[in-house]
Design an enzyme around this catalytic site. Structure first.
Site, mmCIF file in Angstrom:
data_model
loop_
_atom_site.group_PDB
_atom_site.id
_atom_site.type_symbol
_atom_site.label_atom_id
_atom_site.label_comp_id
_atom_site.label_asym_id
_atom_site.label_seq_id
_atom_site.Cartn_x
_atom_site.Cartn_y
_atom_site.Cartn_z
ATOM 1 N N GLU A 294 5.933 -0.331 -9.289
ATOM 2 C CA GLU A 294 6.818 -1.117 -10.149
ATOM 3 C C GLU A 294 8.280 -0.949 -9.773
ATOM 4 O O GLU A 294 9.085 -1.857 -9.995
ATOM 5 C CB GLU A 294 6.629 -0.724 -11.619
ATOM 6 N N HIS A 315 -14.908 10.695 3.184
ATOM 7 C CA HIS A 315 -16.241 10.164 3.475
ATOM 8 C C HIS A 315 -16.352 8.684 3.108
ATOM 9 O O HIS A 315 -17.446 8.134 3.091
ATOM 10 C CB HIS A 315 -17.294 10.981 2.721
ATOM 11 N N LYS A 429 1.378 -12.687 -17.587
ATOM 12 C CA LYS A 429 1.368 -12.796 -19.043
ATOM 13 C C LYS A 429 1.655 -14.223 -19.494
ATOM 14 O O LYS A 429 1.045 -14.723 -20.454
ATOM 15 C CB LYS A 429 2.391 -11.838 -19.655
#
Length: 457
Positions: A294, A315, A429
């Site tokens: 951010e 792995h 949003k």
């Protein structure tokens, strides 16, 4: 004496020479000075910079501790409702100072579950089962009270609380604690109407920088972690890294920002992998990702922050790190002291061939795995930036949090971005509220555009 050491463990063409890092010192020092002086962009959001030392003496800090003791003595479960910085920091510290199995191994403290960070109905249903028949308290954390994920979760679990206590307002309300803006917002207004105790989300710091305020400290204290030591560690780091340095090697926090910039700009690295060899640090990696993602990811700039847990991820992602695109460097966190001591025991028939490890502790074996991985990745042209911390306790984790926060702000200024805003988060949003039919003229316009351009209604 700093409880943190910063070093480069790497051999190869990408190793920065001392003079190369010294050449970046002026840029780093200027960025650091702008942060300290408040002359950089977003200066009004630097409340975290002096907060650790100041908050130790604050009335609210004493109230955080008192409230935590009450919750510890009375609650079976604490639900922490928040998203992003409103929960990542607290969860990171709880697991770092205890373990990823906190809820199963705790003694004398409530189970702590984090919600409000998803819209998954399956997750809500699972959590309902976990808290069924248990006395649960709620700490809802939101500056505005209007963040959709948090608001939906708070409404849902508040309803369950009401059902549990058959609408008894006194019993319901004494189990709800709110952390929100001190002056405005729907959550603050509702708290006043209901009489819920409130704590402050500081207006001068973003969520990703807020873990050392009441935002993080109340849940952390409820886990039985010494929050005074957490703040003491951060306050010590505040003093240690306060002065901008005119040369590389004089301020580890500024040095870290300098090395990151070197690999990003001079060596064209685009991904920083935060790596630890402790499963208890996995959520710390999640907090790290939000902090740097951010803060730096804007205007087409910034390193992409990722995290791995070794040896587990060796792995799965180890192949890519070793031989994939050469876009990575690693910031590796290691601890100098074991959290516990467990040794490999010898067996008479040595059927699994592990007697060569007899009497070696898992800490020693894990350290060798780190050293081997660092050598292998260096050979594969993936630089290793190693941060050594003495041990996993509240003091040192507090120090580490402040270290990363300040280095992040310096890094943002070095890149030429505002490390304290996050306008890009709002984009999804607008679309989401429009698609959900939230009232408002601006959403009507967005709906019309979505239908015209994408055929979405």
């Amino acid at each position: 004496m700093e409880p943190l050491e910063l070093s480069l463990q790497y051999t190869g063409a990408a190793t920065p020479a001392n003079h190369e890092l010294q050449q970046l010192t002026t840029l780093a020092q200027t960025a650091h000075q702008a942060l300290e002086d408040g002359t950089g962009r977003g200066a009004g959001m630097r409340g975290w910079l002096r907060f650790p030392s100041q908050y130790l003496q604050h009335e609210e800090f004493a109230r955080v501790q008192t409230t935590a003791e009450h919750i510890k003595q009375n609650a079976d479960v604490l639900l922490v409702i928040g998203i992003g910085g409103s929960y990542l920091g607290a969860r990171a510290v709880i697991e770092a100072c205890t373990s990823r199995y906190y809820n199963e191994t705790r003694k004398g403290t409530p189970a702590i579950y984090f919600t409000g960070c998803t819209l998954s109905e399956a997750d809500f249903a699972d959590l309902e089962q976990l808290i069924a028949g248990r006395d649960f308290y709620i700490n809802v954390i939101s500056k505005s009270g209007q963040t959709l994920e948090c608001a939906v979760a708070f409404r849902h679990f508040r309803r369950l609380l009401s059902e549990k206590w058959q609408g008894n307002a006194e019993e319901i309300n004494k189990r709800i604690y709110v952390t929100t803006d001190a002056r405005k917002g729907t959550l603050l207004e509702e708290s006043k109407r209901q009489g819920w105790p409130t704590f402050v989300v500081p207006t001068d710091m973003g969520g990703r920088y807020s873990v050392l305020s009441a935002v993080g400290l109340l849940p952390i204290a409820c886990a039985g972690i010494d929050v005074e030591q957490l703040l003491q560690g951060a306050a010590a780091a505040q003093v240690a890294y306060e002065s901008p340095a005119n040369a590389y090697g004089k301020n580890a926090c500024q040095d870290y920002a300098t090395i990151r910039y070197f690999y990003h700009k001079n060596k064209r690295k685009s991904v920083e992998l935060f790596a630890s060899y402790e499963p208890g640090m996995v959520m710390f990696g999640e907090w790290f990702k939000q902090l740097y993602g951010e803060s730096e990811g804007k205007q087409g700039r910034g390193l992409f922050p990722a995290s791995v847990n070794f040896t587990t991820d060796l792995h799965s992602l180890g192949q890519y790190i070793q031989q994939g695109r050469r876009i990575l460097f690693e910031t590796v966190l290691v601890f100098n002291q074991p959290h516990n001591t467990i040794a490999v025991q010898a067996e008479e028939n040595d059927g699994d061939g592990l007697n060569y490890l007899a009497d070696k502790t898992l800490f020693e074996i894990n350290r060798k795995a780190f050293q081997a991985t660092a050598l292998a990745h260096a050979k594969g042209n993936c630089p290793n930036l190693v941060i050594s911390l003495e041990k996993r306790d509240a003091y040192h984790i507090g120090w580490l949090i402040y270290f990363f926060e300040k280095a992040c702000a310096i890094s943002g200024y070095m890149l030429g971005v505002n490390p304290f805003d996050q306008d890009g988060v709002e984009s999804y949003k607008k679309f989401m509220f429009a698609l959900l039919g939230k009232p408002g003229r601006e959403h009507d316009k967005v709906r019309a555009k979505l239908k015209k351009d994408y055929g979405v209604e």
